[in-house]
Motif scaffolding. Structure first.
Motif, PDB file in Angstrom:
ATOM      1  N   GLN A  36      16.805  -1.640 -42.972  1.00  0.00           N
ATOM      2  CA  GLN A  36      15.064  -1.804 -43.060  1.00  0.00           C
ATOM      3  C   GLN A  36      14.724  -2.174 -41.673  1.00  0.00           C
ATOM      4  O   GLN A  36      13.537  -2.000 -41.454  1.00  0.00           O
ATOM      5  N   ASP A  37      15.641  -2.750 -40.908  1.00  0.00           N
ATOM      6  CA  ASP A  37      15.327  -2.974 -39.497  1.00  0.00           C
ATOM      7  C   ASP A  37      15.266  -2.143 -38.243  1.00  0.00           C
ATOM      8  O   ASP A  37      14.695  -2.040 -37.157  1.00  0.00           O
ATOM      9  N   SER A  38      16.380  -1.194 -38.594  1.00  0.00           N
ATOM     10  CA  SER A  38      16.709  -0.203 -37.375  1.00  0.00           C
ATOM     11  C   SER A  38      17.511   1.143 -37.926  1.00  0.00           C
ATOM     12  O   SER A  38      18.037   0.997 -39.118  1.00  0.00           O
ATOM     13  N   LEU A  73      10.034   9.683 -38.918  1.00  0.00           N
ATOM     14  CA  LEU A  73      10.271   8.516 -39.428  1.00  0.00           C
ATOM     15  C   LEU A  73       8.640   7.729 -39.753  1.00  0.00           C
ATOM     16  O   LEU A  73       8.751   7.368 -40.715  1.00  0.00           O
ATOM     17  N   ALA A  74       7.629   8.157 -39.116  1.00  0.00           N
ATOM     18  CA  ALA A  74       6.226   7.895 -39.422  1.00  0.00           C
ATOM     19  C   ALA A  74       5.844   8.378 -40.711  1.00  0.00           C
ATOM     20  O   ALA A  74       5.402   7.664 -41.681  1.00  0.00           O
ATOM     21  N   ALA A  75       6.378   9.666 -40.808  1.00  0.00           N
ATOM     22  CA  ALA A  75       6.078  10.268 -42.230  1.00  0.00           C
ATOM     23  C   ALA A  75       6.725   9.793 -43.363  1.00  0.00           C
ATOM     24  O   ALA A  75       6.057   9.990 -44.472  1.00  0.00           O
ATOM     25  N   ALA A  76       7.666   9.327 -42.926  1.00  0.00           N
ATOM     26  CA  ALA A  76       8.437   8.392 -44.057  1.00  0.00           C
ATOM     27  C   ALA A  76       8.288   7.074 -44.422  1.00  0.00           C
ATOM     28  O   ALA A  76       8.762   6.307 -44.963  1.00  0.00           O
ATOM     29  N   GLY A  77       7.236   6.711 -43.820  1.00  0.00           N
ATOM     30  CA  GLY A  77       6.693   5.491 -44.115  1.00  0.00           C
ATOM     31  C   GLY A  77       7.125   4.239 -43.185  1.00  0.00           C
ATOM     32  O   GLY A  77       6.781   3.104 -43.522  1.00  0.00           O
ATOM     33  N   GLY A  78       7.961   4.702 -42.027  1.00  0.00           N
ATOM     34  CA  GLY A  78       8.294   3.854 -41.263  1.00  0.00           C
ATOM     35  C   GLY A  78       7.355   2.911 -40.325  1.00  0.00           C
ATOM     36  O   GLY A  78       6.391   3.712 -39.756  1.00  0.00           O
ATOM     37  N   HIS A  79       7.470   1.770 -39.965  1.00  0.00           N
ATOM     38  CA  HIS A  79       6.696   1.365 -38.897  1.00  0.00           C
ATOM     39  C   HIS A  79       7.466   0.957 -37.576  1.00  0.00           C
ATOM     40  O   HIS A  79       8.564   0.204 -37.659  1.00  0.00           O
ATOM     41  N   LEU A  80       7.108   1.678 -36.709  1.00  0.00           N
ATOM     42  CA  LEU A  80       7.882   1.672 -35.339  1.00  0.00           C
ATOM     43  C   LEU A  80       7.639   0.818 -34.258  1.00  0.00           C
ATOM     44  O   LEU A  80       6.384   0.406 -34.040  1.00  0.00           O
ATOM     45  N   ARG A  81       8.338  -0.062 -33.807  1.00  0.00           N
ATOM     46  CA  ARG A  81       8.279  -0.943 -32.844  1.00  0.00           C
ATOM     47  C   ARG A  81       8.950  -0.633 -31.312  1.00  0.00           C
ATOM     48  O   ARG A  81       8.305  -0.882 -30.339  1.00  0.00           O
ATOM     49  N   GLU A  82      10.137  -0.358 -31.313  1.00  0.00           N
ATOM     50  CA  GLU A  82      10.810  -0.090 -30.103  1.00  0.00           C
ATOM     51  C   GLU A  82      11.632   0.988 -30.287  1.00  0.00           C
ATOM     52  O   GLU A  82      12.408   1.345 -31.371  1.00  0.00           O
ATOM     53  N   THR A  83      11.851   1.777 -29.223  1.00  0.00           N
ATOM     54  CA  THR A  83      12.817   3.086 -29.153  1.00  0.00           C
ATOM     55  C   THR A  83      13.569   2.901 -27.841  1.00  0.00           C
ATOM     56  O   THR A  83      13.164   2.837 -26.727  1.00  0.00           O
ATOM     57  N   THR A  84      14.803   3.068 -28.018  1.00  0.00           N
ATOM     58  CA  THR A  84      15.898   3.348 -26.857  1.00  0.00           C
ATOM     59  C   THR A  84      16.839   4.520 -26.931  1.00  0.00           C
ATOM     60  O   THR A  84      17.076   4.877 -28.173  1.00  0.00           O
ATOM     61  N   PHE A  85      17.132   5.083 -25.933  1.00  0.00           N
ATOM     62  CA  PHE A  85      18.168   6.265 -26.079  1.00  0.00           C
ATOM     63  C   PHE A  85      19.106   6.216 -25.072  1.00  0.00           C
ATOM     64  O   PHE A  85      18.742   5.899 -23.719  1.00  0.00           O
ATOM     65  N   ALA A 126      33.981  14.536 -26.694  1.00  0.00           N
ATOM     66  CA  ALA A 126      33.898  15.792 -27.475  1.00  0.00           C
ATOM     67  C   ALA A 126      33.369  15.432 -29.028  1.00  0.00           C
ATOM     68  O   ALA A 126      32.918  16.155 -29.778  1.00  0.00           O
ATOM     69  N   MET A 127      34.235  14.463 -29.291  1.00  0.00           N
ATOM     70  CA  MET A 127      33.943  13.982 -30.743  1.00  0.00           C
ATOM     71  C   MET A 127      32.516  13.717 -31.062  1.00  0.00           C
ATOM     72  O   MET A 127      32.024  13.641 -32.153  1.00  0.00           O
ATOM     73  N   VAL A 128      31.958  13.078 -30.126  1.00  0.00           N
ATOM     74  CA  VAL A 128      30.648  12.422 -30.298  1.00  0.00           C
ATOM     75  C   VAL A 128      29.589  13.997 -30.124  1.00  0.00           C
ATOM     76  O   VAL A 128      28.638  14.015 -30.822  1.00  0.00           O
ATOM     77  N   GLY A 129      30.305  14.638 -29.547  1.00  0.00           N
ATOM     78  CA  GLY A 129      29.299  16.036 -29.050  1.00  0.00           C
ATOM     79  C   GLY A 129      28.313  15.685 -27.999  1.00  0.00           C
ATOM     80  O   GLY A 129      28.293  14.630 -27.394  1.00  0.00           O
ATOM     81  N   GLU A 130      27.627  16.520 -27.484  1.00  0.00           N
ATOM     82  CA  GLU A 130      26.552  16.517 -26.564  1.00  0.00           C
ATOM     83  C   GLU A 130      25.371  15.729 -26.682  1.00  0.00           C
ATOM     84  O   GLU A 130      24.379  16.178 -26.633  1.00  0.00           O
ATOM     85  N   ARG A 131      25.838  14.725 -27.551  1.00  0.00           N
ATOM     86  CA  ARG A 131      24.458  14.279 -28.337  1.00  0.00           C
ATOM     87  C   ARG A 131      23.994  12.764 -27.607  1.00  0.00           C
ATOM     88  O   ARG A 131      24.873  11.934 -27.686  1.00  0.00           O
ATOM     89  N   ASP A 132      22.788  12.506 -27.382  1.00  0.00           N
ATOM     90  CA  ASP A 132      22.383  11.007 -27.177  1.00  0.00           C
ATOM     91  C   ASP A 132      22.380  10.143 -28.239  1.00  0.00           C
ATOM     92  O   ASP A 132      22.250  10.672 -29.378  1.00  0.00           O
ATOM     93  N   LEU A 133      22.480   8.867 -27.870  1.00  0.00           N
ATOM     94  CA  LEU A 133      22.443   8.175 -28.981  1.00  0.00           C
ATOM     95  C   LEU A 133      20.934   7.460 -29.128  1.00  0.00           C
ATOM     96  O   LEU A 133      20.187   7.009 -28.185  1.00  0.00           O
ATOM     97  N   VAL A 134      20.100   7.556 -30.280  1.00  0.00           N
ATOM     98  CA  VAL A 134      18.724   7.069 -30.153  1.00  0.00           C
ATOM     99  C   VAL A 134      18.704   5.760 -31.125  1.00  0.00           C
ATOM    100  O   VAL A 134      19.272   5.941 -32.410  1.00  0.00           O
ATOM    101  N   ARG A 135      18.025   4.828 -30.880  1.00  0.00           N
ATOM    102  CA  ARG A 135      17.917   3.701 -31.469  1.00  0.00           C
ATOM    103  C   ARG A 135      16.358   3.188 -31.662  1.00  0.00           C
ATOM    104  O   ARG A 135      15.782   3.118 -30.864  1.00  0.00           O
ATOM    105  N   VAL A 136      16.079   3.114 -33.045  1.00  0.00           N
ATOM    106  CA  VAL A 136      14.558   2.786 -33.444  1.00  0.00           C
ATOM    107  C   VAL A 136      14.547   1.416 -34.246  1.00  0.00           C
ATOM    108  O   VAL A 136      15.385   1.540 -35.052  1.00  0.00           O
ATOM    109  N   VAL A 137      13.765   0.746 -33.571  1.00  0.00           N
ATOM    110  CA  VAL A 137      13.627  -0.741 -34.475  1.00  0.00           C
ATOM    111  C   VAL A 137      12.317  -0.707 -34.811  1.00  0.00           C
ATOM    112  O   VAL A 137      11.386  -0.374 -34.417  1.00  0.00           O
ATOM    113  N   GLY A 138      12.035  -1.167 -36.174  1.00  0.00           N
ATOM    114  CA  GLY A 138      11.071  -1.434 -36.986  1.00  0.00           C
ATOM    115  C   GLY A 138      11.203  -1.914 -38.116  1.00  0.00           C
ATOM    116  O   GLY A 138      12.242  -2.613 -38.519  1.00  0.00           O
ATOM    117  N   HIS A 139      10.159  -1.389 -39.060  1.00  0.00           N
ATOM    118  CA  HIS A 139      10.536  -1.611 -40.459  1.00  0.00           C
ATOM    119  C   HIS A 139      10.475  -0.177 -41.337  1.00  0.00           C
ATOM    120  O   HIS A 139       9.604   0.562 -41.034  1.00  0.00           O
TER     121      HIS A 139
END
Lengths: 309, 443
Positions: free
Chosen positions: A257-259, A278-290, A221-234
């Motif tokens: 800078q990397d994730s 993320l893309a709109a904020a200038g990020g370059h995306l390589r990999e995404t997991t959740f 419950a402390m986390v909430g019903e939320r998934d963990l999203v991890r994006v790797v890139g620059h």
């Protein structure tokens, strides 16, 4: 019954355990979850009387481990992280020695040793020395040594470290069976799945401090019903934080800078919006997991680090 | 309060664990057997070398330019002192001529004359002779000869050279009166030694008895020291193993450090004593077998030394054991533990350096002082008692025992505190000041 209150252990300037407090009732399994070096083993050493706490109190079945060590230790079984076995003696001789050290004798001792050997599934290999055993068998014998005297309180310090999945499952069954007999169990691990699967309640420890404690449901419950999203890139952290803050039901856990790591409700649906921001904020995306909500998510949320780091 | 039951459990475990190991069985039974085998081998080797020297007569060539020996025919042996008819009679009777006194007689070398160097050299290369000597013109004045041989070590060749010298000696002895020849050959053939005691009583001094009188105590002290070091070695090794494999951490959750220390000392001490008993039984058995020699030499079994040895062994074992265990408990690996205990091992062996002094004056000032210092007392007292069983007064013995007992008691107390601190000091090793502080505060 285990009661730990304000436990503190300090070596010079280094505070290994800082104000740790928890309790575990009869037949309950309390998990202490944390990365290596978090203070789990030091906590167990203080609880078993191996180390004298700098401050705080540990009571085992109502007996203070510092002031009534003999009465407390009589109720205590310890299964250490390292294998504490005499490699050249047979499994039966190992157990006989530990049983005698805990005060058993005569027929009662022999019966109990046989019974424990059967309990951990080693009766047919009782005459073999541990050096002839597999890693999983050694772990089971190590466990048997800790419970041969039928303790009321059992301290297990990462008892499944380095064993194969099958042996791990068997050890966890043994722990459950021990709790079912009414033993209070303290179980330390850095394997989240084990903690989730096994413990009635648990605490997360990091840098010697408890950073979260409760039942599994309470912690989730402390986390909430939320998934963990991890994006790797620059990325440029300064630009992406405000961009992601505008997304609904999401929280940036870490960003460099990397994730980037976020807790996002319904990530499967929100993922396109996250990537777009993320893309709109200038990020370059390589990999995404959740991943779905877990203790790992909570640990990351609380510490900004992965549990196995 | 220390629980005797816990001590017994640890002691029984330690005892059975060690006596079942191959290393213990080997050192207890194998070491004496190995020493016996070594003795047999050394004896066999000696005999073998002797037979190599004596195995058949070797031919030794001589080129006599000085004309001092008559070698027109091969010459084997020298019977110059016996008339020809007597010599013939002895030889025909089959009795060795050596039985008739100091006659220079040898049969293991045949001397063969050669006219010149080339002829002798050819004989050497064809292995007709093992070596040859050239006796130069000025031999009588200079005493030098030249020996030629094939490169390499050869015992028969060396013996032949020695026999050549004997033969030359016999040649020259013919030029002096017969009654003087024996004294020149062997100026002091027999030495009769006598001992005068403090009361002025003169008695024969037997060399064999003297060797046994000093040899038995020496061996006794050596066995004592080896036993002491072996037994304390078991203690240290066991602690090192348990610290390394972390068994001690679990053991401490069931048993107090003092109980572990006491259990280890008792259990491994019993194993050590058993070993000592086996060794001494073997020594005594060997002594009984050699009883004829011992009785003739007037040597009795050192009963007093055995009794004193047993008492002092126990005291010394607990003294060194407690200190070594206390120190060893601070090590976290086998190597570290060995290093920490090594100093005490060396210290235990120090009295061996003073052994000649103790042997020379068993009740002198040095021996007495060493008997009062706890680190040297066991070996010093044992040496004194073994050398002169009646010479060490009971008060002297009691004083040493009292000093050692008191020191042992202190060592046990301090060792137990160190052991507790050492076992509980997981991770970094505490500094000396911290150890001292905790040792004083520990209850």
């Amino acid at each position: 019954m285990i009661e730990v209150d304000g436990l503190r252990k300090q070596y010079g300037d280094l505070v290994a355990v800082d104000g740790v407090g928890f309790s575990a009732g009869e037949g309950k399994i309390f998990g202490l979850l944390g990365p290596n070096g978090a203070g789990k083993s030091t906590t167990i050493s203080c609880m078993s009387g191996l180390l004298t706490p700098t401050d705080g109190r540990v009571r085992i079945m109502g007996h203070d481990i510092v002031h009534e060590p003999r009465a407390a230790k009589q109720q205590l079984g310890v299964v250490p992280q390292e294998l504490a076995l005499y490699e050249d003696l047979s499994a039966r001789d190992n157990l006989t020695y530990w049983a005698a050290a805990y005060g058993l004798s005569g027929t009662g001792l022999r019966d109990r040793v046989d019974s424990v050997l059967e309990y951990v599934g080693l009766l047919d290999r009782a005459s073999d020395p541990p050096k002839a055993y597999s890693g999983g068998m050694k772990r089971r014998l190590n466990f048997a040594c800790g419970v041969v005297h039928e303790p009321k309180v059992l301290l297990l310090d990462e008892p499944t470290a380095g064993v194969d999945p099958q042996s791990r499952a068997r050890l966890l069954d043994l722990v459950r069976a021990q709790a079912a007999k009414g033993t209070s169990v303290l179980y330390t691990t850095h394997y989240m799945e084990e903690a989730q699967e096994l413990c009635d309640s648990l605490a997360i420890i990091d840098h010697g401090k408890l950073i979260a404690m409760g039942t599994l449901a309470e912690l989730r419950a402390m986390v909430g019903e939320r998934d963990l999203v991890r994006v790797v890139g620059h990325f440029d952290p300064e630009r992406i934080r405000p961009a992601l803050a505008e997304l609904p039901d999401s929280e940036v856990l870490t960003a460099d800078q990397d994730s980037v790591m976020l807790a996002v409700k319904g990530a499967a649906l929100q993922l396109p919006a996250v990537l777009q921001a993320l893309a709109a904020a200038g990020g370059h995306l390589r990999e995404t997991t959740f991943t779905e909500p877990s203790l790992e998510t909570l640990f990351m949320k609380l510490t900004g680090r992965e549990l196995r780091e | 309060m220390i629980r005797r039951r816990q001590i017994f459990t640890v002691a029984e475990f330690e005892f059975l664990s060690i006596v079942r190991t191959k290393g213990y069985v080997f050192s207890t039974l194998g070491l004496p057997a190995m020493l016996l085998l070594y003795g047999l081998f050394a004896g066999w080797l000696g005999e073998s070398l002797k037979s190599q020297i004596e195995g058949g007569a070797k031919v030794f060539g001589v080129v006599d330019r000085a004309g001092v020996v008559d070698l027109r025919q091969d010459q084997q042996g020298t019977l110059l002192d016996l008339p020809a008819e007597v010599r013939g009679a002895i030889e025909s009777s089959g009795v060795g001529v050596e039985a008739f006194g100091p006659v220079a007689y040898f049969t293991d070398t045949v001397f063969r004359g050669f006219d010149d160097l080339d002829e002798a050299k050819a004989a050497l290369l064809s292995e007709e002779v093992v070596a040859f000597a050239v006796v130069p013109d000025d031999f009588v004045a200079a005493g030098a000869i030249d020996v030629y041989s094939i490169d390499g070590f050869s015992l028969p060749r060396r013996t032949a050279r020695e026999n050549m010298a004997k033969m030359l000696q016999e040649q020259f002895l013919q030029q002096v009166p017969a009654e003087v020849r024996d004294r020149i050959r062997d100026p002091v053939s027999t030495t009769r030694e006598w001992v005068v005691d403090a009361a002025g009583v003169v008695s024969p001094d037997d060399v064999a008895a003297r060797i046994l009188r000093f040899g038995v105590p020496g061996a006794f002290i050596l066995v004592f020291l080896i036993s002491l070091l072996t037994t304390t070695g078991y203690l240290v090794q066991g602690t090192a193993t348990e610290k390394e494999n972390r068994v001690v951490e679990v053991l401490l959750s069931a048993t107090a450090p003092e109980e572990i220390l006491a259990g280890k000392l008792v259990g491994l001490g019993a194993a050590g004593l058993l070993q000592v008993l086996v060794w001494f039984s073997m020594v005594i058995a060997a002594a009984v077998l050699a009883a004829g020699v011992a009785m003739a030499a007037g040597v009795a079994l050192p009963v007093k030394a055995l009794v004193v040895g047993a008492v002092f062994f126990l005291a010394a074992y607990f003294f060194y054991g407690a200190i070594m265990l206390g120190c060893a408990s601070f090590g976290s690996s086998q190597l570290e533990v060995q290093k920490l205990a090594g100093f005490w091992t060396i210290l235990a062996a120090v009295p061996m350096m003073f052994l000649p002094v103790i042997m020379n004056a068993p009740h002198g000032t040095v021996a007495r002082v060493l008997s009062l210092v706890p680190f040297t007392a066991p070996l010093a007292v044992l040496g004194r008692v073994a050398l002169d069983p009646e010479g060490m007064a009971w008060w002297d013995l009691s004083l040493s025992l009292a000093a050692l007992t008191l020191s042992t008691w202190l060592a046990l107390r301090f060792g137990a505190r160190l052991f507790r601190i050492g076992l509980l000091a997981m991770g970094s090793r505490p500094k000396l000041r911290e150890i001292w502080r905790q040792a004083r505060l520990a209850k």
